[in-house]
Each structure stands twice: as structure tokens, then as C-alpha cells.
Design a protein around this motif. Sequence first.
Motif, mmCIF file in Angstrom:
data_model
loop_
_atom_site.group_PDB
_atom_site.id
_atom_site.type_symbol
_atom_site.label_atom_id
_atom_site.label_comp_id
_atom_site.label_asym_id
_atom_site.label_seq_id
_atom_site.Cartn_x
_atom_site.Cartn_y
_atom_site.Cartn_z
ATOM 1 N N ALA B 111 0.830 -1.203 0.000
ATOM 2 C CA ALA B 111 0.000 0.000 0.000
ATOM 3 C C ALA B 111 0.864 1.252 0.000
ATOM 4 N N ALA B 112 1.922 1.228 0.802
ATOM 5 C CA ALA B 112 2.821 2.385 0.870
ATOM 6 C C ALA B 112 3.469 2.639 -0.490
ATOM 7 N N LEU B 113 3.851 1.552 -1.130
ATOM 8 C CA LEU B 113 4.460 1.649 -2.455
ATOM 9 C C LEU B 113 3.477 2.243 -3.455
ATOM 10 N N ALA B 114 2.286 1.677 -3.428
ATOM 11 C CA ALA B 114 1.265 2.069 -4.405
ATOM 12 C C ALA B 114 0.843 3.520 -4.214
ATOM 13 N N ALA B 115 1.146 4.067 -3.068
ATOM 14 C CA ALA B 115 0.830 5.479 -2.843
ATOM 15 C C ALA B 115 1.826 6.351 -3.604
ATOM 16 N N LYS B 116 2.965 5.768 -3.929
ATOM 17 C CA LYS B 116 3.994 6.543 -4.620
ATOM 18 C C LYS B 116 3.906 6.416 -6.139
ATOM 19 N N LEU B 117 3.568 5.222 -6.597
ATOM 20 C CA LEU B 117 3.497 5.007 -8.047
ATOM 21 C C LEU B 117 2.654 3.777 -8.355
ATOM 22 N N PRO B 118 2.174 3.659 -9.606
ATOM 23 C CA PRO B 118 1.341 2.517 -9.960
ATOM 24 C C PRO B 118 2.076 1.193 -9.764
ATOM 25 N N VAL B 119 1.424 0.265 -9.123
ATOM 26 C CA VAL B 119 2.025 -1.038 -8.842
ATOM 27 C C VAL B 119 1.071 -2.144 -9.271
ATOM 28 N N THR B 120 1.584 -3.141 -9.966
ATOM 29 C CA THR B 120 0.780 -4.310 -10.280
ATOM 30 C C THR B 120 1.490 -5.551 -9.767
ATOM 31 N N VAL B 121 0.753 -6.343 -9.029
ATOM 32 C CA VAL B 121 1.294 -7.577 -8.475
ATOM 33 C C VAL B 121 0.903 -8.730 -9.396
ATOM 34 N N ALA B 275 -0.279 -7.256 -17.198
ATOM 35 C CA ALA B 275 0.414 -6.477 -16.171
ATOM 36 C C ALA B 275 0.893 -5.149 -16.755
ATOM 37 N N VAL B 276 1.484 -5.225 -17.934
ATOM 38 C CA VAL B 276 1.960 -3.994 -18.574
ATOM 39 C C VAL B 276 0.775 -3.082 -18.907
ATOM 40 N N ASP B 277 -0.284 -3.672 -19.422
ATOM 41 C CA ASP B 277 -1.472 -2.882 -19.766
ATOM 42 C C ASP B 277 -2.023 -2.158 -18.544
ATOM 43 N N THR B 278 -2.082 -2.870 -17.450
ATOM 44 C CA THR B 278 -2.640 -2.292 -16.229
ATOM 45 C C THR B 278 -1.844 -1.074 -15.787
ATOM 46 N N ILE B 279 -0.538 -1.222 -15.814
ATOM 47 C CA ILE B 279 0.327 -0.098 -15.454
ATOM 48 C C ILE B 279 0.097 1.051 -16.437
ATOM 49 N N GLY B 280 0.050 0.712 -17.712
ATOM 50 C CA GLY B 280 -0.146 1.727 -18.745
ATOM 51 C C GLY B 280 -1.428 2.508 -18.521
ATOM 52 N N THR B 281 -2.471 1.803 -18.199
ATOM 53 C CA THR B 281 -3.760 2.445 -17.953
ATOM 54 C C THR B 281 -3.669 3.438 -16.796
ATOM 55 N N ARG B 282 -3.108 2.979 -15.714
ATOM 56 C CA ARG B 282 -2.950 3.843 -14.540
ATOM 57 C C ARG B 282 -2.141 5.082 -14.888
ATOM 58 N N LEU B 283 -1.085 4.867 -15.632
ATOM 59 C CA LEU B 283 -0.188 5.967 -15.956
ATOM 60 C C LEU B 283 -0.883 6.990 -16.847
ATOM 61 N N ARG B 284 -1.697 6.519 -17.733
ATOM 62 C CA ARG B 284 -2.402 7.436 -18.625
ATOM 63 C C ARG B 284 -3.508 8.165 -17.880
ATOM 64 N N GLY B 285 -4.236 7.413 -17.058
ATOM 65 C CA GLY B 285 -5.397 7.986 -16.387
ATOM 66 C C GLY B 285 -5.057 8.873 -15.210
ATOM 67 N N ASP B 286 -3.827 8.837 -14.803
ATOM 68 C CA ASP B 286 -3.445 9.543 -13.578
ATOM 69 C C ASP B 286 -2.893 10.930 -13.881
ATOM 70 N N SER B 287 -3.445 11.945 -13.235
ATOM 71 C CA SER B 287 -2.897 13.283 -13.465
ATOM 72 C C SER B 287 -2.657 14.024 -12.160
ATOM 73 N N THR B 288 -2.624 13.320 -11.081
ATOM 74 C CA THR B 288 -2.283 13.870 -9.761
ATOM 75 C C THR B 288 -3.200 14.981 -9.282
ATOM 76 N N GLY B 289 -4.119 15.416 -10.131
ATOM 77 C CA GLY B 289 -4.875 16.605 -9.746
ATOM 78 C C GLY B 289 -6.274 16.311 -9.261
ATOM 79 N N ALA B 290 -6.552 15.075 -8.948
ATOM 80 C CA ALA B 290 -7.922 14.682 -8.615
ATOM 81 C C ALA B 290 -8.341 15.177 -7.229
ATOM 82 N N GLY B 291 -7.696 16.217 -6.765
ATOM 83 C CA GLY B 291 -8.080 16.780 -5.482
ATOM 84 C C GLY B 291 -7.464 16.028 -4.330
ATOM 85 N N SER B 292 -6.989 14.867 -4.598
ATOM 86 C CA SER B 292 -6.368 14.063 -3.557
ATOM 87 C C SER B 292 -4.865 13.980 -3.808
ATOM 88 N N ASP B 293 -4.161 13.440 -2.867
ATOM 89 C CA ASP B 293 -2.717 13.413 -3.043
ATOM 90 C C ASP B 293 -2.187 12.013 -3.320
#
Lengths: 330, 330
Positions: B111-121, B275-293
Motif C-alpha cells: 500500500a505504501a508503495l502504491a501510494a507513490k506510483l502505480p504497482v501491479t502484483v 500487467a503492462v497494460d494495467t500499469i499503462g492504464t494507470r499511468l495514462r489515467g493519472d494526473s495527480t490533480g484529482a483533489g487528492s494526493d
Amino acid sequence: MVIRGVPGPSAASRQNVLRAAADLDFRPDPTARTLRRQRSGLLGVLFTAGEPFHAELLEALYPAAEQCGYEVVLSAVLATRTENRAVESLVTSRCEGLILLGPQLDSADLAALAAKLPVTVVGRSAPDAGVDSIHTADAMGSAAAVDLLVSLGHERIAHVDGGRRPGSAERRRGYRTAMRRRGLQSQVRVIPGDHDEEAGVRAAHTLLAEPGRHTAVLAGNDRCAVGLLDTLRRAGVQVPTDVSIVGYDDSRLARLPYIDLTSVQQDAPAMARLAVDTIGTRLRGDSTGAGSDDTGSAGGDVREILLDPRLIVRGTTAPAPSPRHRPAAG
Amino acid sequence: MVIRGVPGPSAASRQNVLRAAADLDFRPDPTARTLRRQRSGLLGVLFTAGEPFHAELLEALYPAAEQCGYEVVLSAVLATRTENRAVESLVTSRCEGLILLGPQLDSADLAALAAKLPVTVVGRSAPDAGVDSIHTADAMGSAAAVDLLVSLGHERIAHVDGGRRPGSAERRRGYRTAMRRRGLQSQVRVIPGDHDEEAGVRAAHTLLAEPGRHTAVLAGNDRCAVGLLDTLRRAGVQVPTDVSIVGYDDSRLARLPYIDLTSVQQDAPAMARLAVDTIGTRLRGDSTGAGSDDTGSAGGDVREILLDPRLIVRGTTAPAPSPRHRPAAG
DNA sequence: ATGAAAGCGCTAACAG
DNA sequence: CTGTTAGCGCTTTCAT
């Protein structure tokens, strides 16, 4: 300067900076640092995925690199990823030096690489490529195996070789030489093989088709030995009662209690340490062969480090089952 | 622009530039590019060195990452290099996302890791960690194995589990459930094990000490199955005549002709691609500005992708021996 | 002991 | 279409 711990700032400033950094959760960006310093601090390591002996080497490579201030960058050789490709990615990553674990690149490729950056080959010699190499005295290793078997009374000793794999040529040579030295040149038998279990299986079938022929087999590596071992046993051959088997590498496999394979050990930790040292030396001194490029023929400053192998005797070797038992006569 | 293949330059300029680049052996510096673009294009992959199944996964990971425009950065878990350490190095390398192959990190660390960057197990579920996961429906896999064995007339089916290894809990659960469903709950027998050969050896000894008990064993993975297989055979037990054995992973090991192990196959290529697709999706969809940190986890719900296993029937399974000829060890 | 400035190799934005 | 320019975050050098 404060963050890097360089002397200069006063204790007061230091406090200030440190607190501010902590507040902002500041972390120096290694990318920018690399760019500015004009050195990546990266050490590229090419290895083959799933290869037990490479895993052992990696184990020692990490601490050795860290101690020298380098960071390890891995590049895997896989069924669908060639060595050239793996090397390419390492070069693109701006590694300062390369350690190649048991590569099969030819001399020309190696030489071309070494012209660009320091390269050390581990696990095989690289005679004409002009690159440093660290490997075990493989001829000595197989000779020791032959000597053990002869001292156990074996005469009909076969060798399943590793084809063109790293170290194979020398292991083959060591076997031949040792057999000759023991007056067994007429018994020399080299069965073409490879460094995997399938090769052991094939060799076993070859041997089984020649009943009563060999009482001992020296395999090209442990994986080959295991394939051989299992196939012979399943065919009803008792190991080591009927046939003795010796492997090579002393990998985790050999040490498994149910395999308990006599094997020639390579000093993986030492190999790893020396490989990193060799790169470090090159990097500190004249980096590449760019300026005075002697392609290694004149023995210039190309280093070839040879380590002694060690025969680990376990449960797959026993006295020869010959009609008249021959005592250990050396 | 030419080198990057961006439309703009004319064909003539392109020619010119390309030739000059080739002359100088020019390679764009990824460091400077990263610095300027503010993104590394790096995909971190944590794997365990020497693990056959991970090698298989890597095989498919490289092309998948390349297709998505990412470069793979490997970090090895070794006896002397913990997962935390391996992950740390990936983060330091400024990877944009992480793929963890069969990690054993606990939920808090994940969880701590995933708070920093997209993680797929990959290869296990990660229920409470809030990270994406791709894994095989392991319960279904072991159930299929049990079903096969039952259909062959087996009733006394033991399971050597994988302790806390990835997937073990579900494989154990699948075994239990299937046994119960077949009315064999009284026959349930779970022998504590691990995902290596040694565990198989230990389990074999346990089984051998209980004469006439089991006619079939479902191992936690292929390596365990091989240790089991060899140890039983060396003790004189016929496989599959006396005892049937099923592995898990369908690794290279299982396919070796002399092992020829019935095993539950996982679709490694699909797992890697997803696994690669999942990371790719997160990376594309993520813009850090969703009001949350929460940086990496923006972009929606946690995904858990389940793939169907496939039972590969080979030579280590056969009809149960008739009760009259109860084998010594089975 | 501290501050200011230049520049690593690249990309993006903009001007010709 | 092509050339110019600013600046990513850091280190190093030079002036205070």
C-alpha cells in the motif's frame, strides 16, 4: 552541498538546509546528477534468466558493485531476447562498464563492444577479443574429476560435453588430457551435448545403447548431469553402484539432498568480486581501448584471471564396478 | 526530431541527419531526455533470480513493455537481497510503474508503495493493499487437479502446500473445497511445504512414513513436485503406478521428457501483457490533480484480473492402484 | 562561508 | 518547414 555532505557550509546553514529539505521531502534527482556529472555510475550486467549459476553470480555481484560505488543494471538474455539485444540495452542505458555472464558472443562482437566501454567476460575465456575475462581453470576442473574417477578404479570414463557453451572447450580439453595422462587415451569418448537437462537425457540414451561400456560419466554441467542421472536411474541403472557421475558448477541443484551430485565447484563470489574490480580498474585508468587499441594479441593489458576449481565429492561417485576391484592406486 | 521520428523535417534533411548520426554513432542520451521530459519511460520489474516461472514471465514482459513504449528495468530478489531492497532500487531509478512478480511483501508495504506510483502484483492476489493484481484462479487450478485424480479413482489425495508463497493459500483452499465437494473431506491431508525441491523431499519422507496412506499428491508447485517425485522413486515407489503426482506452474521443468509431470498451467504471456497494460492504464489515467494526493492510485478502482488455469495431463498421473495392491508408500 | 552563474544533452515552444 | 531559445535539477567554478 549540505545534502551531499560536502565540507563547506557552516553548522548553522547545515541545520537550516536540512530542516527545509525535510519539510519539502526533498530528494536529489539522480537523473540530473548523472547528466551534470557526466557519469552514470551504472554497471551493466548481462545474465541468462533462469540459469542457476548466474543467480549465484548475481548474488555476489550486487554487494561488490555497491562497495565500488556502482549501481547494477541487469539485462536478461531469454529465448526471444538475444545477447546482442541485451547488450544494446545496456549500452543505451549509458552503463560505464559491462560484465557479461557466460556470453556466447563471438570475438568480433566482443571486440567491438570493448572499443566502446570496459567489458569483462565471466565464465569463459575470450582469447582474441581483447577483453578482460574471469573464469575457472576448467581444464583443471575436469582433469580433477577424471583423476578422482581413475583413483576409484574407473577406466571407461565418458564425457558429455557442452558444445559451444562457455567453458566447454576447456572442460573437453581437460578431460582428454587427463585421460591421456592416465594412459586411457583409447578410452576417450566425448558425447556431444549441451548445458541443459535434455542433453543429459539424450546422452543417457546413447550410453544405454552401449551396454556395459562406461562405468563413469563426466557431464558438461550440473543440469546435464541431472538429466543423465535421472534417465539412467529410471532405466534401472544404479548410480553410483553401476555408473558414477560427476557434474560441473556445483550449483544449488547439485547440493539438493536427493541429487547429491559430485561436482566441480567454481568460486562464484570471487568471480563476481574480481569482475567488478576489473571494470573498476579500467574505469579509473585508461577507460576504453579507444586510444591505443591493441586487440589483445600482444597480451598488452588485457587481463585473464584464472581461478582454481574445487572438486566437491558427494554421493554420485563410487568405486568402479569392474570384475576385479582395483584399489585406489592413484 | 529526425531521430525521434517526429513528423516535421523533410525527407532530405532526414537523410542528412540520419547519415551524420550514423557516422558519429550518435545515441540520444536517455538521461537528458528523462530530465527534460520529466518522465523516465521506465517500467520496473521485480523478479526472483533463478525462478523458472519468472523467466517465463520476463520473456513476455519485454515485448509487451516495448509495445507500450516503456523500457524494462530489472531488479532481482536474491538470498541476500530482500524485496524491500529490490523495490527501493526501482524507485530510486525513477521508474514510472512497478510490476512485482510473486512478491511476498505484506499489504502495508504494498500500500505504501502504491501510494507513490502505480504497482501491479503478478501471481498472487493482494486483497487489502489497494494495488492491481493479475493472477491465475489458483483455487480452480488445484480443484481441476483434484477432479482429475478423483476421476482416475483416487481418494486418498494429499496436498503439499507452499506455505506463505504466492498463490499457496488459494491452491490450498481449492484443494480443500474440491475434496469436500467430492465427499472426500475425511481424506483431506495438507502437508506443510514450500515452493522448492527440498520441500518436496521432506514431504516425500513424511508420506513414506505413513505406509498405505496416499495414492496421489498435489504439490504446491513444479519444483516441489520434482523433489517429491525423485525422492519417492528412489525409495522404490512407482510413479504413476503406485502414486500419482500433480505439479503447479507447468514450468520448463514439468515439460522435461524425463520428468513429464502433469501440472497446472498458468498463462504467462497473458499475465505479462495484462500487467503492462494495467500499469499503462494507470499511468495514462493519472494526473495527480484529482483533489487528492494519492499519486499513483488515481484512475479508479483496484483491478484484480483472474486468468483461468489449464490442467496439462502428462505421465505422472494414472488410475489409482487397486486397494489390494496397496503400495508401500501410497 | 556563501551566492551567482554556467552548462550537462535534450525537448518543447516559438520565430522566421 | 527550419533555426533559435529557454530550461529540466543538479554540480562546479568563480566572485564575492
